[in-house]
Scaffold this active site. Sequence first.
Site, mmCIF file in Angstrom:
data_model
loop_
_atom_site.group_PDB
_atom_site.id
_atom_site.type_symbol
_atom_site.label_atom_id
_atom_site.label_comp_id
_atom_site.label_asym_id
_atom_site.label_seq_id
_atom_site.Cartn_x
_atom_site.Cartn_y
_atom_site.Cartn_z
ATOM 1 N N TYR A 174 0.846 -1.297 -0.076
ATOM 2 C CA TYR A 174 -0.092 -0.071 -0.122
ATOM 3 C C TYR A 174 0.906 1.125 -0.059
ATOM 4 O O TYR A 174 0.554 1.850 -0.792
ATOM 5 C CB TYR A 174 -0.941 0.016 1.255
ATOM 6 N N GLU A 225 -11.030 4.655 4.727
ATOM 7 C CA GLU A 225 -10.664 5.544 5.968
ATOM 8 C C GLU A 225 -11.856 5.815 7.017
ATOM 9 O O GLU A 225 -11.621 5.798 8.115
ATOM 10 C CB GLU A 225 -10.354 7.027 5.278
ATOM 11 N N TRP A 259 -5.006 1.056 11.099
ATOM 12 C CA TRP A 259 -4.687 0.848 9.446
ATOM 13 C C TRP A 259 -4.453 -0.516 9.002
ATOM 14 O O TRP A 259 -5.173 -1.070 8.150
ATOM 15 C CB TRP A 259 -3.793 1.793 8.975
#
Length: 178
Positions: free
Chosen positions: A17, A39, A47
């Site tokens: 990512y 998000e 995350w």
Amino acid sequence: MADYCDLAPGHSYHGPYHDREYGFPVTDDDTLFERLILEINQAGLSWLTVLKKREAFQAAFEGFRVARVAAYGDAERERLLGDASIIRNRRKVDAAIHNAGVVQALQAEHGSFKAWLDAHHPRSLAEWTRLFKRTFRFTGPEIVNEFLMSTGYLPGAHREDCPVHARALAHRPPWAAA
């Protein structure tokens, strides 16, 4: 505490990512929508948790196709809330479905979600946050900041000495043209 540019390289989830997506401009509306929903789902969690569940999210939300998610009704909402492979938070699920409808309206008015973002760029984080709070559900300052950094609308995704910074910059993110 190490920052993302220290933590991510070589990590099985963060690495890809960080190296290929974070801070690079996004032009596809479904991908922009996916980033917004991811998000939103990260709020209150790590995350890493979201990245580990990303494939499950993509399957559960049918590739984050805006038109498809905007058409979700009670049956799809209950399906999502019963899916243990994703984050089953009613407010987040409701926000995803509602926000898909908002993105559809923005597409109708501006031609695309990206065109709407471009029409409002550049703005400060405070201005972006006010705009997002008026427009979408479940979008506080941290969600807005990470969404806009991850898609190239705000700087800060990578340190200047991070090798990925130069690659992201070569793709001409909107913040660099501001």
